[in-house]
Design an enzyme around this catalytic site. Structure first.
Site, PDB file in Angstrom:
ATOM      1  N   CYS A   8       3.817   1.894   5.345  1.00  0.00           N
ATOM      2  CA  CYS A   8       4.907   1.143   4.707  1.00  0.00           C
ATOM      3  C   CYS A   8       5.012   1.604   3.259  1.00  0.00           C
ATOM      4  CB  CYS A   8       4.693  -0.362   4.841  1.00  0.00           C
ATOM      5  SG  CYS A   8       3.229  -1.004   4.015  1.00  0.00           S
ATOM      6  N   ASN A  11       1.526  -0.598   1.254  1.00  0.00           N
ATOM      7  CA  ASN A  11       0.262  -0.715   2.023  1.00  0.00           C
ATOM      8  C   ASN A  11      -0.489  -2.000   1.701  1.00  0.00           C
ATOM      9  OD1 ASN A  11      -2.861   1.163   2.445  1.00  0.00           O
ATOM     10  ND2 ASN A  11      -1.675   0.124   3.991  1.00  0.00           N
ATOM     11  N   CYS A  13       1.450  -5.266   2.602  1.00  0.00           N
ATOM     12  CA  CYS A  13       2.077  -6.319   3.425  1.00  0.00           C
ATOM     13  C   CYS A  13       2.189  -5.926   4.895  1.00  0.00           C
ATOM     14  CB  CYS A  13       3.464  -6.666   2.888  1.00  0.00           C
ATOM     15  SG  CYS A  13       3.456  -7.349   1.211  1.00  0.00           S
ATOM     16  N   ARG A  14       3.082  -4.991   5.216  1.00  0.00           N
ATOM     17  CA  ARG A  14       3.376  -4.695   6.623  1.00  0.00           C
ATOM     18  C   ARG A  14       2.345  -3.796   7.293  1.00  0.00           C
ATOM     19  NH1 ARG A  14       9.223  -2.535   5.222  1.00  0.00           N
ATOM     20  NH2 ARG A  14       7.959  -1.962   3.405  1.00  0.00           N
ATOM     21  N   SER A  15       2.052  -2.643   6.695  1.00  0.00           N
ATOM     22  CA  SER A  15       1.185  -1.691   7.426  1.00  0.00           C
ATOM     23  C   SER A  15      -0.262  -2.178   7.616  1.00  0.00           C
ATOM     24  CB  SER A  15       1.239  -0.281   6.817  1.00  0.00           C
ATOM     25  OG  SER A  15       0.783  -0.250   5.496  1.00  0.00           O
ATOM     26  N   ASP A 122      11.005  -5.689   4.597  1.00  0.00           N
ATOM     27  CA  ASP A 122       9.965  -5.820   3.576  1.00  0.00           C
ATOM     28  C   ASP A 122       9.853  -7.296   3.176  1.00  0.00           C
ATOM     29  OD1 ASP A 122       8.415  -5.787   1.324  1.00  0.00           O
ATOM     30  OD2 ASP A 122       9.450  -4.088   0.401  1.00  0.00           O
TER      31      ASP A 122
HETATM   32  P1  4NP Z   1       4.762  -3.352   1.979  1.00  0.00           P
HETATM   33  O1  4NP Z   1       5.452  -4.376   0.943  1.00  0.00           O
HETATM   34  O2  4NP Z   1       5.485  -2.047   1.805  1.00  0.00           O
HETATM   35  O3  4NP Z   1       4.999  -3.979   3.294  1.00  0.00           O
HETATM   36  O4  4NP Z   1       3.293  -3.286   1.590  1.00  0.00           O
HETATM   37  C1  4NP Z   1       5.563  -4.127  -0.420  1.00  0.00           C
HETATM   38  C2  4NP Z   1       4.509  -4.362  -1.248  1.00  0.00           C
HETATM   39  C3  4NP Z   1       4.624  -4.157  -2.602  1.00  0.00           C
HETATM   40  C4  4NP Z   1       5.817  -3.699  -3.121  1.00  0.00           C
HETATM   41  C5  4NP Z   1       6.875  -3.452  -2.281  1.00  0.00           C
HETATM   42  C6  4NP Z   1       6.750  -3.656  -0.930  1.00  0.00           C
HETATM   43  N1  4NP Z   1       5.946  -3.510  -4.500  1.00  0.00           N
HETATM   44  O5  4NP Z   1       7.070  -3.188  -4.959  1.00  0.00           O
HETATM   45  O6  4NP Z   1       4.974  -3.666  -5.261  1.00  0.00           O
END
Ligand code: 4NP
Length: 150
Positions: A8, A11, A13-15, A122
């Site tokens: 993602c 790294n 939240c989703r992955s 997201d």
């Molecule tokens: P992820 O979510 O891609 O599912 O881990 C996010 C986590 C942090 C951020 C964006 C998306 N960020 O902008 O810090």
């Protein structure tokens, strides 16, 4: 060993959730499941507390995972690379060296909805419900992935 990487943006939240969910459905003596982010914002960080919480609710412990950034060596190290959304797809494909690399990269929700290229949204800037929604999507996709591999 069959090696699967979940990707993602951050790294956190989703992955990491996808990693934990798929690991729970596969025998660890035959499969390696890992995750990475295309960005470097959260390298070394624990998953987001909301991802940890929704995982815990369903019996999946991801609290010991640490963020890392996707890199070109991952194309050699993994057999399957599942991305969460279109932006992840473009970022990963942009550093692919050849067709073999590109062919490893798949939208995870195409396991559920073939060829649609749907995004796992997201959830970072939303509330807890977003994480619940992501969990359900990933659980459905990971069930199909595990059934196809075992
Ligand atoms: P992820 O979510 O891609 O599912 O881990 C996010 C986590 C942090 C951020 C964006 C998306 N960020 O902008 O810090």
């Amino acid at each position: 060993m069959i090696k699967i990487l979940m990707v993602c943006l951050g790294n956190i939240c989703r992955s990491p959730l996808a990693e934990g969910i798929l690991k729970s459905k596969l025998p660890s003596n035959k499969f390696i499941v890992d995750s990475a982010g295309t960005a470097n914002y959260h390298v070394g960080s624990q998953p987001d507390r909301r991802s940890i919480a929704v995982g815990k609710k369903y019996g999946i412990d991801i609290s010991n995972l640490k963020g890392r950034q996707f890199n070109i060596k991952d194309f050699d190290a993994f057999d399957y690379i599942y991305v969460m959304d279109e932006s992840n797809y473009q970022n990963v494909i942009s550093i692919a060296r050849n067709e073999t690399d590109k062919n490893k990269v798949k939208f995870i929700l195409n396991e559920v909805y073939p060829n649609r290229n749907y995004d796992v949204p997201d959830p970072y800037y939303g509330g807890e419900q977003g994480f619940e929604n992501v969990y359900k999507m990933l659980d459905e996709a990971c069930t199909i992935i595990a059934d196809s591999l075992v």
